[in-house]
Design an enzyme around this catalytic site. Structure first.
Site, short mmCIF file in Angstrom:
data_model
loop_
_atom_site.label_atom_id
_atom_site.label_comp_id
_atom_site.label_asym_id
_atom_site.label_seq_id
_atom_site.Cartn_x
_atom_site.Cartn_y
_atom_site.Cartn_z
N GLN A 159 0.83 -1.20 0.00
CA GLN A 159 0.00 0.00 0.00
C GLN A 159 0.86 1.25 0.00
OE1 GLN A 159 -2.28 0.45 3.64
NE2 GLN A 159 -3.93 1.48 2.56
N SER A 198 1.40 6.54 2.86
CA SER A 198 2.16 7.49 3.68
C SER A 198 3.42 7.98 2.98
CB SER A 198 2.54 6.85 5.02
OG SER A 198 1.40 6.57 5.79
N GLU A 235 -10.22 -1.76 5.22
CA GLU A 235 -9.11 -2.14 6.10
C GLU A 235 -9.60 -2.41 7.51
OE1 GLU A 235 -4.61 -0.53 7.10
OE2 GLU A 235 -6.15 0.90 6.54
#
Length: 406
Positions: free
Chosen positions: A138, A141, A256
């Site tokens: 993923q 960030s 999630e």
């Protein structure tokens, strides 16, 4: 005595009881075969444990039809009901089966593609997730955009039939082992915050993608920095429309915090029961403060379970759940489990006392309690930090004034 929570089902309909028996029987048979030694391995802070063997385990689950249960049958799933998905996660955790290596693909990217992707994207990517032949990470960030996803600066420009990507992601779990990454990138020059973002599917094994492991307090390195320097992906590998990346990314975050948290709670209950056993063995339980904290941990786990089951049901019983309510529910769930687990790590160190300060594992390695204590510091950060979750609740749900931002 602290015990693992009972299944949520009570008296089950015949089809659910049959499904539970199928799952329980398969797990009992296979965890006593070639995969016997995998019991309890893997998970946050321990992803390095028997990774290749756990990958084979996931593929065995796929062959048995026990992956992607909630997906439509046309895409390899079983159209399993919410109750049946909960049953699977309960039985999986109770069997102490190993942590899955395909979680990000199965639980996050797969449902996102089903909800927002094109038919071509579904045909291309869902089989690889279902059969565990392609692994995902993923790309959210960044160094300047940790929990503030709207501040991402990684850019992607469309050149001919490809997106050209430049920038850096950080805290990317299992990037060093993944085939693909779902990347939130800024695709509109001059855009700010949640405008002008797109959700791209990017191959990891190509020139222009560099992965650097981040060594953690635990000594392991499941998190990574990922650098994109003129990395490329096909123009049609944007999920949703270009510029709609914020909406798609928020959809992924909702997935999630879904059904898999039920199994997570059973694993937490096992940790709590094991810690109580340690407290009895070393006499720490005679300390009334320790005993009280163990009791409060048990109560907290029941509260977490009740909240998760209630919110899961509210999203699957036909009732309309607006986006504001859904965001609040997801944020409360994250705060509950992250803080509970962090507090358990601190309690573990207090139960161990002074001996807990000494690394007494093999080769001066950390023991399980020390590793848990150190890694649970990250629970309150990854997946959305405590501060961000509280802001979501206060601003979006309660309507309080927004926090001052630069």
């Amino acid at each position: 005595m602290i015990q693992t929570p009972e299944p949520a089902s009570g008296i089950e309909p015949p089809e659910d009881a049959e499904f539970r028996a199928e799952v329980r029987e398969w797990l009992a048979e296979n965890l006593n075969g070639q995969f016997r030694e995998l019991r309890g391995l893997g998970g946050p802070g321990r992803e390095h444990e028997a990774f290749e063997e756990r990958l084979e385990w996931d593929r065995a689950l796929a062959a048995a039809g026990l992956t992607c249960l909630g997906w439509p049958k046309e895409w390899g799933g079983r159209d399993a009901t919410l109750r049946q998905q909960v049953i699977f996660h309960e039985e999986y955790a109770k069997a102490d089966a190993p942590a899955r290596v395909s979680h990000l693909g199965e639980e996050l990217l797969g449902p996102t593609v089903l909800a927002f992707g094109t038919e071509e994207q579904k045909q291309r990517f869902l089989p690889g997730i279902r059969n565990v032949t392609e692994l995902w990470c993923q790309g959210y960030s960044e160094p300047g955009a940790g929990s503030d996803l709207a501040a991402v600066t990684t850019s992607a420009q469309l050149e001919g039939d490809e997106w050209v990507i430049n920038g850096q992601k950080v805290w990317t779990s299992l990037a060093h082992l993944s085939d693909w990454c779902f990347v939130v990138a800024r695709t509109e020059k001059g855009s700010t915050r949640h405008h002008g973002l797109s959700y791209l599917l990017v191959p990891m094994k190509q020139p222009g993608v560099e992965v650097r492991p981040i060594i953690q307090l635990t000594g392991t390195a499941e998190f990574n920095e990922v650098f994109f320097e003129n990395a490329r992906t096909a123009a049609d590998l944007v999920v949703g429309q270009p510029g709609d990346g914020w909406k798609v990314a928020m959809g992924t975050l909702t997935f999630e915090r879904g059904i898999s948290t039920v199994g997570q709670q059973i694993r937490y209950a096992r940790e709590l029961a094991d810690l109580e056993a340690v407290a009895k063995e070393n006499g720490a339980i005679e300390n009334p403060v320790i005993a009280d904290r163990l009791d409060k941990a048990w109560v907290g786990l029941r509260v977490l379970r009740a909240h998760v089951l209630r919110t899961l049901e509210s999203g699957h019983d036909g009732a309309s759940v607006d986006a504001r309510t859904a965001a609040g529910q997801a944020s409360v769930t994250k705060l509950l489990w992250a803080n509970w687990h962090r507090d358990l790590g601190e309690l573990a160190m207090d139960v161990l006392g002074a001996p807990g300060l000494i690394a007494d594992g093999e080769g001066d390695d950390l023991n399980a309690w020390q590793r848990m204590f150190l890694f649970t510091r990250a629970d309150t950060i990854y997946g959305g930090s405590n501060e961000v979750q509280r802001n979501i609740i206060s601003e979006r749900v309660l309507g309080l004034p927004r926090e001052a931002r630069p």
